[in-house]
Motif scaffolding. Structure first.
Motif, PDB file in Angstrom:
ATOM      1  N   LYS A 104      36.005 -72.531 -60.313  1.00 22.83           N
ATOM      2  CA  LYS A 104      36.667 -71.354 -60.142  1.00 22.83           C
ATOM      3  C   LYS A 104      37.053 -70.842 -59.510  1.00 22.83           C
ATOM      4  CE  LYS A 104      33.027 -69.167 -63.468  1.00 22.83           C
ATOM      5  NZ  LYS A 104      31.848 -68.828 -64.284  1.00 22.83           N
ATOM      6  N   SER A 105      35.998 -71.585 -57.624  1.00 20.56           N
ATOM      7  CA  SER A 105      36.179 -71.069 -56.750  1.00 20.56           C
ATOM      8  C   SER A 105      37.709 -71.142 -56.092  1.00 20.56           C
ATOM      9  CB  SER A 105      35.070 -71.927 -55.577  1.00 20.56           C
ATOM     10  OG  SER A 105      35.462 -73.285 -55.858  1.00 20.56           O
ATOM     11  N   SER A 106      38.211 -72.095 -56.773  1.00 23.05           N
ATOM     12  CA  SER A 106      39.464 -72.719 -55.716  1.00 23.05           C
ATOM     13  C   SER A 106      40.326 -72.761 -57.919  1.00 23.05           C
ATOM     14  CB  SER A 106      40.043 -74.139 -55.517  1.00 23.05           C
ATOM     15  OG  SER A 106      41.014 -74.360 -54.795  1.00 23.05           O
ATOM     16  N   PRO A 107      41.339 -72.425 -58.303  1.00 17.38           N
ATOM     17  CA  PRO A 107      42.047 -72.999 -59.870  1.00 17.38           C
ATOM     18  C   PRO A 107      42.697 -73.657 -59.506  1.00 17.38           C
ATOM     19  CG  PRO A 107      42.402 -69.940 -58.814  1.00 17.38           C
ATOM     20  CD  PRO A 107      40.966 -71.344 -57.602  1.00 17.38           C
ATOM     21  N   ASP A 108      43.236 -73.716 -58.152  1.00 21.98           N
ATOM     22  CA  ASP A 108      44.620 -75.282 -57.857  1.00 21.98           C
ATOM     23  C   ASP A 108      43.471 -76.402 -57.955  1.00 21.98           C
ATOM     24  OD1 ASP A 108      46.661 -73.168 -57.059  1.00 21.98           O
ATOM     25  OD2 ASP A 108      45.696 -73.312 -54.796  1.00 21.98           O
ATOM     26  N   LEU A 109      42.612 -76.732 -58.004  1.00 23.82           N
ATOM     27  CA  LEU A 109      41.637 -77.704 -58.344  1.00 23.82           C
ATOM     28  C   LEU A 109      41.646 -78.653 -59.657  1.00 23.82           C
ATOM     29  CD1 LEU A 109      38.249 -77.129 -56.448  1.00 23.82           C
ATOM     30  CD2 LEU A 109      40.469 -78.785 -56.160  1.00 23.82           C
ATOM     31  N   LYS A 110      41.503 -77.506 -60.791  1.00 22.34           N
ATOM     32  CA  LYS A 110      42.453 -78.076 -62.451  1.00 22.34           C
ATOM     33  C   LYS A 110      43.329 -79.020 -62.388  1.00 22.34           C
ATOM     34  CE  LYS A 110      40.800 -73.920 -64.721  1.00 22.34           C
ATOM     35  NZ  LYS A 110      40.940 -73.508 -65.586  1.00 22.34           N
ATOM     36  N   ALA A 111      44.139 -78.332 -61.907  1.00 21.26           N
ATOM     37  CA  ALA A 111      45.192 -80.177 -61.999  1.00 21.26           C
ATOM     38  C   ALA A 111      45.053 -81.544 -60.865  1.00 21.26           C
ATOM     39  CB  ALA A 111      46.880 -79.764 -61.279  1.00 21.26           C
ATOM     40  N   LEU A 112      44.373 -81.052 -59.764  1.00 21.27           N
ATOM     41  CA  LEU A 112      43.596 -81.964 -59.227  1.00 21.27           C
ATOM     42  C   LEU A 112      42.617 -82.871 -60.159  1.00 21.27           C
ATOM     43  CD1 LEU A 112      43.005 -84.425 -56.785  1.00 21.27           C
ATOM     44  CD2 LEU A 112      42.117 -82.518 -55.450  1.00 21.27           C
ATOM     45  N   ALA A 113      41.892 -81.928 -60.650  1.00 21.43           N
ATOM     46  CA  ALA A 113      41.084 -82.383 -61.493  1.00 21.43           C
ATOM     47  C   ALA A 113      41.167 -83.144 -62.916  1.00 21.43           C
ATOM     48  CB  ALA A 113      39.554 -81.465 -62.354  1.00 21.43           C
ATOM     49  N   LYS A 114      41.860 -82.935 -63.526  1.00 21.86           N
ATOM     50  CA  LYS A 114      42.494 -83.550 -65.138  1.00 21.86           C
ATOM     51  C   LYS A 114      43.213 -84.997 -64.413  1.00 21.86           C
ATOM     52  CE  LYS A 114      46.433 -83.448 -68.401  1.00 21.86           C
ATOM     53  NZ  LYS A 114      47.716 -82.566 -68.352  1.00 21.86           N
ATOM     54  N   ARG A 115      44.120 -85.189 -63.108  1.00 24.17           N
ATOM     55  CA  ARG A 115      44.514 -86.012 -62.555  1.00 24.17           C
ATOM     56  C   ARG A 115      43.306 -86.620 -62.180  1.00 24.17           C
ATOM     57  NH1 ARG A 115      47.266 -90.348 -62.571  1.00 24.17           N
ATOM     58  NH2 ARG A 115      47.656 -91.088 -60.094  1.00 24.17           N
ATOM     59  N   LEU A 116      42.288 -86.517 -61.587  1.00 23.37           N
ATOM     60  CA  LEU A 116      40.862 -87.359 -61.507  1.00 23.37           C
ATOM     61  C   LEU A 116      40.549 -87.754 -62.902  1.00 23.37           C
ATOM     62  CD1 LEU A 116      38.989 -85.749 -58.420  1.00 23.37           C
ATOM     63  CD2 LEU A 116      40.279 -87.501 -58.222  1.00 23.37           C
TER      64      LEU A 116
END
Length: 158
Positions: free
Chosen positions: A85-97
């Motif tokens: 929630k604090s950084s929506p851009d992290l969603k793509a990174l989370a998927k990659r991780l």
């Protein structure tokens, strides 16, 4: 984030848990690991000071990793949802991780046949588009071993 003091040996997360927390290590040392079907432990990573330790499972999906303290530690805990929630851009990174975590666990704890079956499931359209030599390289096996695995599977399915 909630600051918590944990004692050496404290299990923070078990494989199969449905909610994954994110642990920022202030002091001490955490580890994340999995245990394969034969009972063998495979350490995924260590988390010393200023590292983040988390399982990259999706919401309401069983976690793949155990996380525990291997030293008395001070950690800051949040949920993955709060972090995203604090950084929506992290969603793509989370998927990659998550994909990377799955791959590493598979390489550590699966045999060649299981790795190939996972590859076919993960990349159903890629098998016909790349040379078998590249697939073998991805799986961490020789092209000859891949040929044996493919032959075994064709015998089983044929």
């Amino acid at each position: 984030m909630k600051k918590v003091h944990v004692k050496k040996g404290t299990v923070l997360q078990r494989k199969g848990d449905l909610s994954s927390k994110v642990y920022l290590v202030e002091s001490g040392l955490l580890r994340s690991y999995t245990i394969d079907g034969k009972g063998k432990e495979h350490i995924y990573m260590f988390g010393p000071e200023n590292w983040i330790v988390a399982d990259n499972c999706q919401l309401n999906e069983p976690c793949q990793l155990f996380i525990d303290a291997i030293e008395n530690s001070i950690i800051n805990i949040t949920t993955k949802e709060e972090l995203l929630k604090s950084s929506p851009d992290l969603k793509a990174l989370a998927k990659r991780l998550r994909v990377m975590q799955n791959r590493i666990i598979m390489l550590m704890s699966s045999n060649a046949k299981e790795r190939y079956e996972h590859f076919i499931t993960t990349y159903p359209n890629v098998t016909q588009r790349v040379p078998l030599k590249m697939i073998a390289s991805y799986l961490g096996i020789t092209p000859e071993a891949l040929s044996r695995v493919r032959h075994q599977l064709s015998q089983k399915n044929g």
